[in-house]
Design an enzyme around this catalytic site. Structure first.
Site: not given
Ligand SMILES: *[C@@H]1O[C@H](CO)[C@@H](O)[C@H](O)[C@H]1NC(C)=O
Ligand SMILES: *[C@@H]1O[C@H](CO)[C@@H](O)[C@H](O)[C@H]1NC(C)=O
Ligand SMILES: *[C@@H]1O[C@H](CO)[C@@H](O)[C@H](O)[C@H]1NC(C)=O
Length: 594
Positions: A93, A342-343, A57-58
């Site tokens: 997200c 996700d990013n 995540d991130d």
């Protein structure tokens, strides 16, 4: 630290000032014999291959987070292929995850935010995707499906059973408002009530759950899909992030590592690249108004960065454990393992405090590594790929015919497939606000609504965007890899004598704008072959083809991408022209397509 990845990249000969902008199609394996192992299906097994998908995540790639993950290097980078031109299409997200698991752009899912009314789990359900997304399709194709960790935002201890998520053989989801609470996470298994694990670290719990799911998957003797979605290195969040009316009360502090990792990397700092807290403002709109960060902020952001690297160590251990289990059970040769985020993320670049949601490289370019049968070892691919391509890729692995509503194209996992020309473009889109994270964060920036085009080919490497206040950005990453000089007309770094691919800037902008006009509302194959909408006679495949002077009048007649106002979601009547003209040979019969 960091040597292994750098060595791979140097060996691969990708060492220009624009490190990742080489020919989009060439992949250069370390081992000349690598990648010659034959087709996607393995020889040794008649069973369909298994798929393990690890989704952080991130996690950035531009700030070198992979350099600090020795097990990811050992099991994935050294034994698989890194796709160095891999992008997300919406740097947030929930929209990004919905695109991953449906194979569609956010403008086709209309899940564009983390919370209702424009996003989150309730919007995903309302759009009908709970009956119609990847795990459901994989089950129909004979797969057992497993998931643990964060699925979507606004998936909460209140709405988890209304309805339950479909499509999983076994699931164990993190739920809001505890999703990002590293030391008080709530997990919710199958149809059981949620359990809050007070004082236990989220990654330790996730590692146990992941191992148990993998054991079940292997014992089932069916092909399996197993997704593992830890929250690291996302900010630690306290407060109800799923309640937008209270969002100002939510705190986003630095991620919390496991005790055993909390003193690692004491000297690590955000890389001091040219776009680190630059002397001149960056970008447009609210970004151009950011003050230069003072020492308090810079120091805090360096600390925040170290906490990210430390929090990722738990993920690194998770990866090692998964590979050990696959190996012990003889499953490694029949399993594809994906690793991505996700990013991306920024910390101090362009004067920004920690966060995502921007169109800069830091936020849209993410790690994407694949290991599996037939995939070159220790290789770096320059193919231009996106999260929209993931669902078609998994379909290809599972031997399922592709769906017509997919907006992407299967990623060429094997080297031979990469010899075919692949598209050059990435369609980037965003709606709503950006938020500053970290202890000095909390500020929301509204009107962070924009459309953008990232385009990479032989001798060109560009980013073009149109914002909802009709500001524009154009970066030529060949000469400006850190996106510091906006050369769009009217901005300080514009120079009317500039050329790209030998063409005057204005000619290039006309083409990029029309391509973006097609992409911002494309569906299905139009998203893969947007030039064909503009040139249905098929003589334009890539930007250099479109730059011919004979098309100048045609492109002058196109409507420009523009907004009529800023909205926080996908409200079509705020988004200006929707249709592009098509060019036909006599140059007169331009026609609208709908
Ligand atoms: C840096 O800026 C912040 C926010 O404006 C302020 O609170 C802080 O005191 C400043 N620190 C220094 C060293 O100037
Ligand atoms: C956002 O843009 C709208 C115009 O579309 C404007 O009325 C509003 O003031 C802007 N909001 C902010 C916070 O800048
Ligand atoms: C997207 O969803 C929002 C919120 O429900 C709605 O207002 C909007 O019209 C939808 N956009 C499209 C293109 O369907």
């Amino acid at each position: 630290m960091g040597l292994a990845l750098k060595n791979i990249l140097l060996y691969a000969g990708v060492a220009s000032a624009v490190p990742w902008a080489g020919s989009p199609n060439d992949q250069k394996p370390l081992d000349p014999a690598a990648g010659q192992k034959g087709p996607l299906k393995t020889g040794s097994s008649t069973q369909k291959p298994n798929i393990i998908f690890i989704l952080t995540d991130d996690q950035d790639i531009e700030m070198n987070s992979l350099d600090y993950m020795p097990f990811v290097q050992k099991h994935l980078l050294d034994k698989g292929t890194l796709f160095r031109n891999h992008f997300v299409t919406t740097a947030l997200c929930c929209p990004s995850r919905v695109s991953l698991w449906t194979g569609r752009h956010s403008h086709n899912t209309n899940v564009t935010d983390v919370n209702p009314p424009y996003g989150g789990y309730p919007k995903f359900v309302a759009q009908g995707f709970n009956e119609n997304f990847l795990p459901v399709w994989l089950q129909e194709a004979g797969y057992n499906t497993y998931y643990t960790g964060k699925l979507f935002n606004a998936h909460t201890t209140k709405n988890y059973n209304n309805p339950h998520v479909k499509g999983f053989t076994t699931s164990d989801f993190l739920l809001d408002p505890w999703t990002y609470n590293y030391l008080n996470p709530a997990y919710q298994r199958n149809h059981e009530p949620p359990i809050i694990y007070h004082g236990q670290h989220t990654i330790d719990i996730l590692i146990d759950k992941s191992n148990a799911l993998l054991d079940d998957a292997i014992a089932s003797e069916k092909p399996f899909f197993l997704a593992l979605a830890p929250v690291a290195p996302h900010s630690n969040v306290e407060g109800d992030i799923s309640d937008i009316s209270d969002i100002e009360k939510v705190t986003f502090s630095e991620p919390i590592p496991l005790k055993r990792h909390e003193h690692l990397f004491p000297d690590a700092k955000v890389p001091r690249t040219p776009h680190f807290n630059p002397d001149k403002p960056s970008g447009v709109n609210w970004i151009a108004e950011r003050p230069q960060l003072n020492k308090t902020w810079v120091d805090h952001n360096d600390y925040y960065y170290r906490q990210r690297l430390r929090a990722l160590q738990g993920v690194d251990e998770l990866v090692d454990g998964i590979f050990k289990r696959l190996e012990e059970n003889g499953q490694l040769d029949n399993t594809y393992i994906f690793y991505t985020a996700d990013n991306g993320f920024h910390v101090s670049q362009h004067r920004l405090n920690p966060g995502k949601e921007c169109g800069f490289e830091d936020d849209i370019r993410v790690p994407f590594i694949v290991r599996g049968p037939g995939i070159a070892e220790g290789a770096v691919s320059n193919a231009v790929t996106t999260h929209i391509d993931v669902a078609p890729t998994l379909f290809e692995i599972a031997g399922i015919p592709l769906r017509e509503d997919f907006d992407g194209l299967a990623i060429p996992l094997e080297r031979v497939k990469q010899e075919k020309r692949r598209h050059e473009h990435v369609n980037v889109e965003y709606w709503g606000f950006a938020v500053e994270e970290g202890s000095y964060g909390g500020t929301l920036f509204w009107n962070n609504t924009y459309k953008a085009l990232r385009i990479i080919g032989e001798n060109y490497n560009l980013y073009y965007s149109v914002w909802c206040n009709n500001e524009h950005q154009l970066y030529d990453l060949t000469s400006d890899p850190f996106q510091l000089r906006n050369i769009y007309p009217g901005y300080a770094d514009h120079d009317s004598s500039l050329t790209i691919l030998g063409a005057p800037l204005i000619r290039v902008i006309d083409r990029l704008d029309s391509l973006l006009l097609v992409l911002k509302s494309c569906k299905g194959t139009v998203c893969v072959k947007p030039w064909q909408k503009l040139h249905p006679e098929g003589d334009v495949d890539v930007l250099p083809d479109a730059l011919q002077e004979q098309y100048d009048t045609f492109y002058k007649h196109q409507e420009s991408v523009r907004f009529d106002r800023c909205e926080a979601g996908y409200i079509i009547d705020a988004e200006g022209p929707q249709d592009a003209l098509s060019y036909t040979r006599n140059g007169i019969h331009w026609s609208h397509w709908v």
